[in-house]
Design an enzyme around this catalytic site. Structure first.
Site, short mmCIF file in Angstrom:
data_model
loop_
_atom_site.label_atom_id
_atom_site.label_comp_id
_atom_site.label_asym_id
_atom_site.label_seq_id
_atom_site.Cartn_x
_atom_site.Cartn_y
_atom_site.Cartn_z
N GLN A 63 0.83 -1.22 0.00
CA GLN A 63 0.00 0.00 0.00
C GLN A 63 0.86 1.26 0.00
O GLN A 63 0.49 2.27 -0.60
CB GLN A 63 -0.93 0.03 1.22
CG GLN A 63 -2.20 -0.78 1.05
CD GLN A 63 -3.10 -0.28 -0.06
OE1 GLN A 63 -3.31 0.92 -0.22
NE2 GLN A 63 -3.63 -1.20 -0.84
N ASP A 83 -13.15 -7.13 5.56
CA ASP A 83 -11.91 -7.31 4.81
C ASP A 83 -11.31 -8.70 5.06
O ASP A 83 -10.93 -9.40 4.12
CB ASP A 83 -10.90 -6.22 5.22
CG ASP A 83 -9.70 -6.19 4.30
OD1 ASP A 83 -9.80 -5.59 3.22
OD2 ASP A 83 -8.66 -6.78 4.65
N HIS A 110 -6.59 -0.16 7.58
CA HIS A 110 -7.22 -1.39 8.05
C HIS A 110 -7.72 -1.13 9.45
O HIS A 110 -7.06 -0.45 10.24
CB HIS A 110 -6.15 -2.49 8.07
CG HIS A 110 -6.69 -3.88 7.95
ND1 HIS A 110 -8.00 -4.16 7.69
CD2 HIS A 110 -6.07 -5.09 8.03
CE1 HIS A 110 -8.17 -5.47 7.62
NE2 HIS A 110 -7.01 -6.06 7.83
N1 LIG Z 1 -1.57 -5.10 0.55
C1 LIG Z 1 -2.62 -4.36 0.19
O1 LIG Z 1 -2.82 -4.09 -1.00
C2 LIG Z 1 -3.58 -3.82 1.22
C3 LIG Z 1 -4.86 -3.39 0.82
C4 LIG Z 1 -5.66 -2.71 1.73
C5 LIG Z 1 -5.21 -2.52 3.03
N2 LIG Z 1 -3.99 -3.00 3.41
C6 LIG Z 1 -3.53 -2.71 4.77
O2 LIG Z 1 -2.49 -1.73 4.65
C7 LIG Z 1 -1.50 -1.93 5.66
C8 LIG Z 1 -0.15 -2.16 5.01
O3 LIG Z 1 -0.22 -3.39 4.30
P1 LIG Z 1 0.85 -3.82 3.20
O4 LIG Z 1 0.32 -5.08 2.56
O5 LIG Z 1 1.18 -2.65 2.34
O6 LIG Z 1 2.07 -4.16 4.15
P2 LIG Z 1 3.36 -5.04 3.86
O7 LIG Z 1 3.16 -6.40 4.40
O8 LIG Z 1 3.69 -4.93 2.42
O9 LIG Z 1 4.44 -4.32 4.80
C9 LIG Z 1 4.60 -2.92 4.81
C10 LIG Z 1 5.93 -2.50 5.36
O10 LIG Z 1 6.13 -2.98 6.69
C11 LIG Z 1 7.53 -3.07 6.86
N3 LIG Z 1 7.82 -3.98 7.97
C12 LIG Z 1 7.51 -5.30 8.04
N4 LIG Z 1 7.95 -5.80 9.23
C13 LIG Z 1 8.51 -4.76 9.90
C14 LIG Z 1 9.11 -4.63 11.18
N5 LIG Z 1 9.21 -5.67 11.98
N6 LIG Z 1 9.56 -3.40 11.55
C15 LIG Z 1 9.45 -2.35 10.73
N7 LIG Z 1 8.88 -2.40 9.51
C16 LIG Z 1 8.44 -3.59 9.10
C17 LIG Z 1 8.04 -3.61 5.52
O11 LIG Z 1 9.39 -3.22 5.34
C18 LIG Z 1 7.11 -2.94 4.53
O12 LIG Z 1 7.70 -1.77 4.03
C19 LIG Z 1 -1.99 -3.11 6.49
O13 LIG Z 1 -2.76 -2.59 7.55
C20 LIG Z 1 -2.89 -3.88 5.52
O14 LIG Z 1 -3.84 -4.70 6.16
C21 LIG Z 1 -3.16 -3.64 2.54
C1 LIG Z 2 -5.75 -6.62 -1.34
C2 LIG Z 2 -6.64 -7.10 -0.19
C3 LIG Z 2 -6.72 -8.62 -0.21
O1 LIG Z 2 -7.93 -6.57 -0.39
C4 LIG Z 2 -6.17 -6.54 1.16
O2 LIG Z 2 -7.23 -6.62 2.07
C5 LIG Z 2 -4.92 -7.12 1.75
O3 LIG Z 2 -4.94 -7.40 2.96
O4 LIG Z 2 -3.90 -7.26 1.06
MG LIG Z 3 -6.80 -7.22 3.98
MG LIG Z 4 -8.91 -5.82 1.32
#
Ligand SMILES: NC(=O)c1ccc[n+]([C@@H]2O[C@H](COP(=O)([O-])OP(=O)(O)OC[C@H]3O[C@@H](n4cnc5c(N)ncnc54)[C@H](O)[C@@H]3O)[C@@H](O)[C@H]2O)c1
Ligand SMILES: CC(C)(O)[C@@H](O)C(=O)O
Ligand SMILES: [Mg+2]
Ligand SMILES: [Mg+2]
Length: 348
Positions: A41, A208, A124
């Site tokens: 994200q 979610d 989230h």
């Molecule tokens: N992946 C998605 O597309 C998506 C979609 C909607 C919401 N979200 C939410 O957005 C937020 C971020 O998700 P994401 O998938 O981008 O995260 P991710 O798993 O890709 O991690 C994000 C960052 O966390 C850092 N990180 C991991 N462990 C660490 C630690 N121990 N100390 C410091 N930094 C650390 C990593 O270096 C990375 O830059 C979460 O709350 C997730 O639920 C994600």
């Molecule tokens: C992309 C998704 C599945 O919608 C998100 O909720 C995530 O946790 O990566």
């Molecule tokens: Mg999710």
């Molecule tokens: Mg989602």
């Protein structure tokens, strides 16, 4: 806020018509948005905000691959790219995009930079809703808000670059400054949302977690694997099994369903397919309904959150995850997928 009727139920939705980008820029003009975490994200939200003229900085561990990615994306160390704590100190809005497990680990450090009047934003509802497990309890004098894009960070960026938007949910958990509403909506527009749907932290995280474990990723892979296996067990070739399970769905039917709905799809296939699909969808619903009910109960009681925290905080988390992903990648079905995708015109 606009009221939109969804299948007979009215919901609050913010549109770019009523809250255009210029208004978001005005609301955020004196803010520094510190995007903490540059995983999936982080890049999407931060680059969209940068392109939208918002004052954005990144906070990321500097010995990580994500730091190098941030540099490659044009963030400049010491100017717009900092260690996590330094970025938290500089930001007036801290956008917490660390992985949900890392948010727990980093919380006490992040909390010390949440001084009066700042805003803490999540994508989230996890950390706040499951606070007994995460320990994430923000100070009372900061805004606590949520903008959750309903899709991958990769799609958020792609849709923004192509001039479209990805819809997001938004919520306010705590309005300490009286500005939480304008801040959350401005952020939502700035990160590249199309429409913003009102929710709360609990509903966001329950839906979610259910969705990604269910039809979006967990259930769909399970159904793919089951059908593929039945076709293979009955002598069909890998390509035939894959085409009839995945390729036709994603390449031909899903785009049509996305445009017009499944009701239209049922009305626009052969009468033979129509008969069969009409007869079989209810047995599939009935077979999976108890699994979905169990899934939701596991989400609502916190067991799913606990499982995710436990496995994602282990030191060997990455090795175990890689092994599981390797198993999926090396399965005959997804190896066949690689060969089938090569045959697509754009890959030739
Ligand atoms: N992946 C998605 O597309 C998506 C979609 C909607 C919401 N979200 C939410 O957005 C937020 C971020 O998700 P994401 O998938 O981008 O995260 P991710 O798993 O890709 O991690 C994000 C960052 O966390 C850092 N990180 C991991 N462990 C660490 C630690 N121990 N100390 C410091 N930094 C650390 C990593 O270096 C990375 O830059 C979460 O709350 C997730 O639920 C994600
Ligand atoms: C992309 C998704 C599945 O919608 C998100 O909720 C995530 O946790 O990566
Ligand atoms: Mg999710
Ligand atoms: Mg989602």
């Amino acid at each position: 806020m606009a009221k939109i009727n969804f299948g007979g139920v009215e919901e609050n939705v913010v549109t770019r018509g009523e809250f255009p980008l210029a208004k978001a820029q005005e609301v955020l003009k004196n803010e520094t948005v510190a995007v903490i975490g540059y995983g999936v994200q982080g890049p999407g939200q931060s680059m969209n905000m940068r392109d939208n003229g918002i004052n954005v900085i990144i906070g990321q561990r500097n010995w990580s691959k994500s730091w190098d990615k941030a540099v490659a994306d044009g963030w400049v160390p010491g100017e717009t790219l900092f260690e996590i704590e330094e970025a938290c100190a500089k930001g007036t809005i801290i956008l917490n995009l660390l992985s949900d497990a890392a948010q727990i680990e980093m919380w006490s450090k992040m909390k010390s930079h949440l001084t009066s009047g700042k805003a803490l934003c999540f994508s989230h509802g996890f950390g706040i809703t499951y606070k007994e497990k995460t320990g994430i309890i923000p100070p009372a004098d900061v805004d606590v808000i949520l903008v959750a894009p309903k899709g991958s960070g990769t799609s958020l960026r792609r849709l923004f670059v192509s001039g479209r938007g990805l819809n997001s949910s938004f919520a306010i958990f705590q309005d300490a400054t009286g500005k939480a509403h304008e801040r959350v909506v401005a952020l939502g527009i700035a990160v590249g949302s199309g429409y913003l749907f009102e929710t709360d932290f609990r509903r966001e995280v329950y839906s979610d977690l259910t969705g990604e474990r269910g039809t979006l990723m967990g259930a769909i892979q399970g159904i793919f694997a089951a059908q593929y296996q039945v076709l293979r067990d009955n002598g069909h070739t890998p390509s035939e099994a894959f085409n009839e399970t995945v390729e036709e769905l994603t390449q031909s039917l899903m785009p049509l369903i996305a445009e017009n709905g499944m009701d239209w799809m049922y009305a626009n296939c052969s009468t033979t397919a129509q008969r069969g699909a009409l007869d079989w969808w209810k047995p599939f619903r009935d077979a999976t309904l108890p699994v979905f009910q169990k899934l939701y109960a596991e989400v609502a009681c916190g067991n799913e959150a606990q499982r995710s925290i436990d496995s994602n905080s282990k030191p060997d988390y990455r090795e175990k995850l890689d092994a599981e992903l390797k198993e999926l990648h090396e399965s005959e079905m997804w190896q066949t997928g690689i060969a089938v995708r090569k045959l697509r015109p754009e890959n030739n």
